[in-house]
Design an enzyme around this catalytic site. Sequence first.
Site, PDB file in Angstrom:
ATOM      1  N   HIS A   1      -4.466   6.266  -2.084  1.00 29.02           N
ATOM      2  CA  HIS A   1      -5.090   5.085  -2.662  1.00 29.02           C
ATOM      3  C   HIS A   1      -6.234   4.564  -1.806  1.00 29.02           C
ATOM      4  O   HIS A   1      -7.053   3.765  -2.289  1.00 29.02           O
ATOM      5  CB  HIS A   1      -4.027   3.987  -2.820  1.00 29.02           C
ATOM      6  CG  HIS A   1      -4.029   3.311  -4.151  1.00 29.02           C
ATOM      7  ND1 HIS A   1      -4.725   3.764  -5.259  1.00 29.02           N
ATOM      8  CD2 HIS A   1      -3.409   2.165  -4.560  1.00 29.02           C
ATOM      9  CE1 HIS A   1      -4.523   2.941  -6.284  1.00 29.02           C
ATOM     10  NE2 HIS A   1      -3.738   1.958  -5.884  1.00 29.02           N
TER      11      HIS A   1
ATOM     12  N   ASN B   1      -4.709  -4.728  -5.922  1.00 20.58           N
ATOM     13  CA  ASN B   1      -4.675  -5.447  -7.195  1.00 20.58           C
ATOM     14  C   ASN B   1      -5.507  -6.723  -7.193  1.00 20.58           C
ATOM     15  O   ASN B   1      -5.745  -7.299  -8.252  1.00 20.58           O
ATOM     16  CB  ASN B   1      -3.231  -5.809  -7.568  1.00 20.58           C
ATOM     17  CG  ASN B   1      -2.388  -4.583  -7.875  1.00 20.58           C
ATOM     18  OD1 ASN B   1      -2.848  -3.451  -7.733  1.00 20.58           O
ATOM     19  ND2 ASN B   1      -1.165  -4.805  -8.289  1.00 20.58           N
TER      20      ASN B   1
ATOM     21  N   ASP C   1     -10.158   6.009  -5.750  1.00 24.27           N
ATOM     22  CA  ASP C   1      -9.364   7.199  -6.042  1.00 24.27           C
ATOM     23  C   ASP C   1      -9.240   7.328  -7.555  1.00 24.27           C
ATOM     24  O   ASP C   1      -9.304   6.336  -8.285  1.00 24.27           O
ATOM     25  CB  ASP C   1      -7.975   7.088  -5.410  1.00 24.27           C
ATOM     26  CG  ASP C   1      -7.205   5.888  -5.918  1.00 24.27           C
ATOM     27  OD1 ASP C   1      -6.207   6.079  -6.630  1.00 24.27           O
ATOM     28  OD2 ASP C   1      -7.589   4.736  -5.623  1.00 24.27           O
TER      29      ASP C   1
ATOM     30  N   PHE D   1      -4.924  -7.007  -1.179  1.00 23.63           N
ATOM     31  CA  PHE D   1      -4.370  -5.742  -1.628  1.00 23.63           C
ATOM     32  C   PHE D   1      -5.161  -5.252  -2.834  1.00 23.63           C
ATOM     33  O   PHE D   1      -5.952  -5.984  -3.438  1.00 23.63           O
ATOM     34  CB  PHE D   1      -2.874  -5.881  -1.911  1.00 23.63           C
ATOM     35  CG  PHE D   1      -2.067  -5.920  -0.641  1.00 23.63           C
ATOM     36  CD1 PHE D   1      -1.685  -4.744  -0.017  1.00 23.63           C
ATOM     37  CD2 PHE D   1      -1.737  -7.131  -0.048  1.00 23.63           C
ATOM     38  CE1 PHE D   1      -0.971  -4.764   1.167  1.00 23.63           C
ATOM     39  CE2 PHE D   1      -1.020  -7.167   1.139  1.00 23.63           C
ATOM     40  CZ  PHE D   1      -0.633  -5.982   1.748  1.00 23.63           C
TER      41      PHE D   1
ATOM     42  N   ASN E   1      -6.095  -0.071 -10.536  1.00 27.02           N
ATOM     43  CA  ASN E   1      -5.913  -1.517 -10.485  1.00 27.02           C
ATOM     44  C   ASN E   1      -6.984  -2.255  -9.695  1.00 27.02           C
ATOM     45  O   ASN E   1      -7.273  -3.423  -9.969  1.00 27.02           O
ATOM     46  CB  ASN E   1      -4.528  -1.858  -9.947  1.00 27.02           C
ATOM     47  CG  ASN E   1      -3.439  -1.570 -10.955  1.00 27.02           C
ATOM     48  OD1 ASN E   1      -3.655  -1.650 -12.165  1.00 27.02           O
ATOM     49  ND2 ASN E   1      -2.252  -1.203 -10.475  1.00 27.02           N
TER      50      ASN E   1
END
Length: 217
Positions: free
Chosen positions: A19, A68, A93, A66, A114
């Site tokens: 990620h 999200n 990614d 983070f 996300n």
Amino acid sequence: MKLVVGLGNPGSRYERTRHNVGWLVVEEVGRRWGATWRAQGDAHVAEVRLGPAPGTKVLLVKPQTFMNASGKAVAPLVAFYKLEPGALLAVQDDLDSPFGLLRLRQGGRHGGQNGVRDLIRALGTEVFPRLKIGISRPPVGWEVSDWVLSKWREEETGTLEQLVRLGADAVEVWAQEGLAAAQGRFNGTDLRPPPAPVAERPAAPEPAPGGSDPGVS
């Protein structure tokens, strides 16, 4: 000014996970151009100038939210520097591309990523370029969340390093020459190993002298 955001998660736990490949690319650009990172809002940022003097001014961004909540880190920077959406490149990614593929595209939906989803929400538009680094779909038996947060395997390191270098090259071309030039140069990138050759079926044994059947042992 251009802004390049590498999407990822902060903290040592997430270093070298699939990620975070966007972070690896912007860190490589920063390494090449002598970046000095600093905190600004909810991100770590570095200003660099790419190319011959005076160079193209680029702000490299690693959100410290983070994944999200990537938009929370990026949208204030876009507003502060008064940037149009086309001046933002998100390095991400991509589950839908095999590991070893790299491609650039102009906008579009988030495709389940996300970080991109939150950028679209925070910026109010889908129209910003993306540099997508393929990480492949998870193997059978893996959850997507576990796969994207898994570490790269040792045997993937060589291909990963090539992808990161080419990703940094693509960022530089995008910043200096534009999206079309970068697409033309990098969208054919395919670092996947060639498939193993299929073994040829052995020829049937010649009949023994006299036409007797050689038999099967």
